[in-house]
Design a protein around this motif. Structure first.
Motif, mmCIF file in Angstrom:
data_model
loop_
_atom_site.group_PDB
_atom_site.id
_atom_site.type_symbol
_atom_site.label_atom_id
_atom_site.label_comp_id
_atom_site.label_asym_id
_atom_site.label_seq_id
_atom_site.Cartn_x
_atom_site.Cartn_y
_atom_site.Cartn_z
ATOM 1 N N ASN A 1 2.428 8.040 -1.833
ATOM 2 C CA ASN A 1 1.819 7.602 -2.347
ATOM 3 C C ASN A 1 1.689 7.593 -4.077
ATOM 4 O O ASN A 1 1.709 7.145 -5.298
ATOM 5 N N GLN A 2 3.037 8.580 -4.473
ATOM 6 C CA GLN A 2 3.236 8.974 -5.571
ATOM 7 C C GLN A 2 4.509 8.573 -6.222
ATOM 8 O O GLN A 2 5.310 8.498 -7.314
ATOM 9 N N LEU A 3 5.288 7.731 -5.426
ATOM 10 C CA LEU A 3 6.969 6.677 -5.441
ATOM 11 C C LEU A 3 6.351 5.636 -6.496
ATOM 12 O O LEU A 3 5.252 5.047 -6.234
ATOM 13 N N LEU B 1 2.382 -5.048 -3.919
ATOM 14 C CA LEU B 1 2.571 -4.331 -5.072
ATOM 15 C C LEU B 1 1.713 -3.286 -5.651
ATOM 16 O O LEU B 1 1.404 -2.302 -5.641
ATOM 17 N N PHE B 2 0.246 -3.487 -5.684
ATOM 18 C CA PHE B 2 -0.981 -2.891 -5.566
ATOM 19 C C PHE B 2 -1.318 -2.772 -5.182
ATOM 20 O O PHE B 2 -2.009 -0.771 -4.123
ATOM 21 N N PHE B 3 -1.899 -2.884 -2.929
ATOM 22 C CA PHE B 3 -2.638 -2.797 -1.865
ATOM 23 C C PHE B 3 -1.762 -1.840 -1.221
ATOM 24 O O PHE B 3 -2.215 -1.064 -0.449
ATOM 25 N N SER B 4 -0.282 -2.075 -1.407
ATOM 26 C CA SER B 4 0.255 -0.717 -0.454
ATOM 27 C C SER B 4 0.843 0.539 -1.007
ATOM 28 O O SER B 4 0.237 0.791 -2.799
ATOM 29 N N ARG B 5 1.219 1.382 -0.276
ATOM 30 C CA ARG B 5 1.086 2.614 -1.016
ATOM 31 C C ARG B 5 1.811 2.560 -1.980
ATOM 32 O O ARG B 5 2.955 1.989 -1.992
ATOM 33 N N GLY B 6 1.658 4.054 -2.828
ATOM 34 C CA GLY B 6 2.495 4.003 -3.821
ATOM 35 C C GLY B 6 2.240 3.881 -5.600
ATOM 36 O O GLY B 6 0.990 2.950 -5.320
ATOM 37 N N VAL B 7 2.500 3.776 -6.470
ATOM 38 C CA VAL B 7 2.014 3.663 -7.814
ATOM 39 C C VAL B 7 2.964 2.322 -8.344
ATOM 40 O O VAL B 7 4.285 2.300 -8.366
ATOM 41 N N PRO B 8 2.149 1.086 -8.243
ATOM 42 C CA PRO B 8 2.825 -0.149 -9.139
ATOM 43 C C PRO B 8 2.684 0.030 -10.336
ATOM 44 O O PRO B 8 2.420 0.979 -11.814
ATOM 45 N N VAL B 9 4.176 -0.355 -10.868
ATOM 46 C CA VAL B 9 5.086 -0.398 -12.239
ATOM 47 C C VAL B 9 5.569 -1.543 -12.691
ATOM 48 O O VAL B 9 5.784 -2.654 -11.531
ATOM 49 N N ILE B 10 4.850 -2.458 -13.399
ATOM 50 C CA ILE B 10 4.954 -3.977 -14.028
ATOM 51 C C ILE B 10 5.679 -3.515 -15.618
ATOM 52 O O ILE B 10 6.017 -2.664 -16.175
ATOM 53 N N TYR B 11 7.003 -4.489 -14.911
ATOM 54 C CA TYR B 11 7.944 -4.101 -16.068
ATOM 55 C C TYR B 11 7.610 -5.628 -17.446
ATOM 56 O O TYR B 11 7.205 -5.963 -16.028
ATOM 57 N N TYR B 12 7.457 -4.607 -18.161
ATOM 58 C CA TYR B 12 7.214 -6.197 -19.886
ATOM 59 C C TYR B 12 8.032 -7.101 -19.420
ATOM 60 O O TYR B 12 8.969 -7.107 -19.547
ATOM 61 N N GLY B 13 6.654 -7.940 -19.595
ATOM 62 C CA GLY B 13 7.873 -9.686 -19.173
ATOM 63 C C GLY B 13 7.227 -10.273 -18.170
ATOM 64 O O GLY B 13 7.469 -11.231 -18.810
ATOM 65 N N ASP B 14 7.269 -9.467 -17.328
ATOM 66 C CA ASP B 14 6.241 -10.090 -16.084
ATOM 67 C C ASP B 14 5.481 -10.513 -16.181
ATOM 68 O O ASP B 14 5.489 -11.519 -15.228
ATOM 69 N N GLU B 15 4.066 -9.951 -16.999
ATOM 70 C CA GLU B 15 3.322 -10.266 -17.011
ATOM 71 C C GLU B 15 3.369 -11.478 -17.592
ATOM 72 O O GLU B 15 2.465 -12.614 -17.346
ATOM 73 N N GLY C 1 -4.996 6.445 -0.801
ATOM 74 C CA GLY C 1 -5.171 6.656 0.980
ATOM 75 C C GLY C 1 -4.364 6.372 1.617
ATOM 76 O O GLY C 1 -2.613 5.902 1.281
ATOM 77 N N ILE C 2 -3.940 6.288 3.502
ATOM 78 C CA ILE C 2 -2.485 6.613 3.976
ATOM 79 C C ILE C 2 -2.743 5.299 3.603
ATOM 80 O O ILE C 2 -3.427 4.359 4.450
ATOM 81 N N GLN C 3 -1.111 4.589 4.834
ATOM 82 C CA GLN C 3 -1.192 3.208 4.845
ATOM 83 C C GLN C 3 -0.421 3.142 6.536
ATOM 84 O O GLN C 3 0.169 3.825 6.821
ATOM 85 N N MET C 4 -1.304 2.890 7.112
ATOM 86 C CA MET C 4 -1.145 2.477 9.003
ATOM 87 C C MET C 4 -0.509 1.169 8.943
ATOM 88 O O MET C 4 -1.277 0.018 8.849
ATOM 89 N N ALA C 5 0.118 0.532 9.158
ATOM 90 C CA ALA C 5 1.344 -0.314 9.200
ATOM 91 C C ALA C 5 0.457 -1.039 11.049
ATOM 92 O O ALA C 5 -0.205 -0.187 11.581
ATOM 93 N N ARG C 6 -0.276 -1.922 10.896
ATOM 94 C CA ARG C 6 -0.922 -2.488 12.211
ATOM 95 C C ARG C 6 0.450 -3.382 12.738
ATOM 96 O O ARG C 6 1.166 -5.020 12.121
ATOM 97 N N PRO C 7 -0.413 -3.691 13.904
ATOM 98 C CA PRO C 7 0.007 -4.399 15.093
ATOM 99 C C PRO C 7 0.013 -5.759 14.641
ATOM 100 O O PRO C 7 -1.551 -6.631 14.404
ATOM 101 N N ASN C 8 1.190 -7.074 15.064
ATOM 102 C CA ASN C 8 0.103 -8.736 14.469
ATOM 103 C C ASN C 8 0.047 -9.063 16.034
ATOM 104 O O ASN C 8 0.713 -8.505 17.035
#
Length: 175
Positions: free
Chosen positions: A16-18, A56-70, A137-144
């Motif tokens: 979650n800190q990546l 980017l926002f809903f999966s684990r880790g810290v979302p980083v937006i590169y300036y201008g992408d917005e 929160g932990i991320q759990m892969a779900r079967p399709n």
């Protein structure tokens, strides 16, 4: 990639800190990668960009937006071609590129809070702040259901507080 998360889970940290990003000054902008796929129409490009930002926002880790992408910056790929100015640029090669979600160019002032990607990212940021499960929160892969390997399905779970309560009804919409 997510199946490797255990490598980062230890007493001093977790996956979650990546830091997660779609593009940056070293690899190029995500908008360039989208356009390189051959699609040039804005609606499909915006839809794909919105989906990528949601991941980017809903999966684990810290979302980083590169300036201008917005602002839909695209660049020409690679590092030095992904460093456009937010203020009006005088660099011809930067100004020649088409931006996603706007008729503006990098020759224009690009501090537009009404840009669709800016608004989407603002909405996703608000959801990220509002729901702690998206940060810790932990991320759990779900079967399709169709055994497809083309769809990524996962849940975010707060072991202390239960299942994620951030449902699509809270998805940010454009006015």
């Amino acid at each position: 990639m997510f199946e490797q998360d255990d490598r980062y889970n230890h007493a001093g940290g977790s996956a979650n800190q990546l830091l997660n990003f779609l593009g940056n000054h070293d690899i190029g902008r995500f908008g360039h990668f989208l356009q390189a796929g051959g699609e040039q129409d804005d609606d499909p490009l915006l839809a794909r960009y919105r989906l990528a930002n949601a991941l980017l926002f809903f999966s684990r880790g810290v979302p980083v937006i590169y300036y201008g992408d917005e602002q839909g910056f695209t660049g020409e790929g690679g590092d030095k071609d992904a460093r456009q100015n937010m203020f009006p640029s005088r660099v011809a090669s930067y100004n020649a590129g088409r931006l996603i979600g706007t008729s503006a160019t990098t020759a224009d002032d690009n501090f537009d809070p009404t840009h669709p990607l800016y608004r989407d990212i603002a909405g996703l940021s608000a959801l990220y702040r509002e729901h702690p499960v998206l940060r810790s929160g932990i991320q759990m892969a779900r079967p399709n259901s169709d055994d497809s390997d083309r769809v990524l399905t996962f849940s975010r779970v707060d072991l202390a507080g239960g299942w994620n309560t951030c449902w699509p009804s809270t998805w940010p919409t454009r006015p």
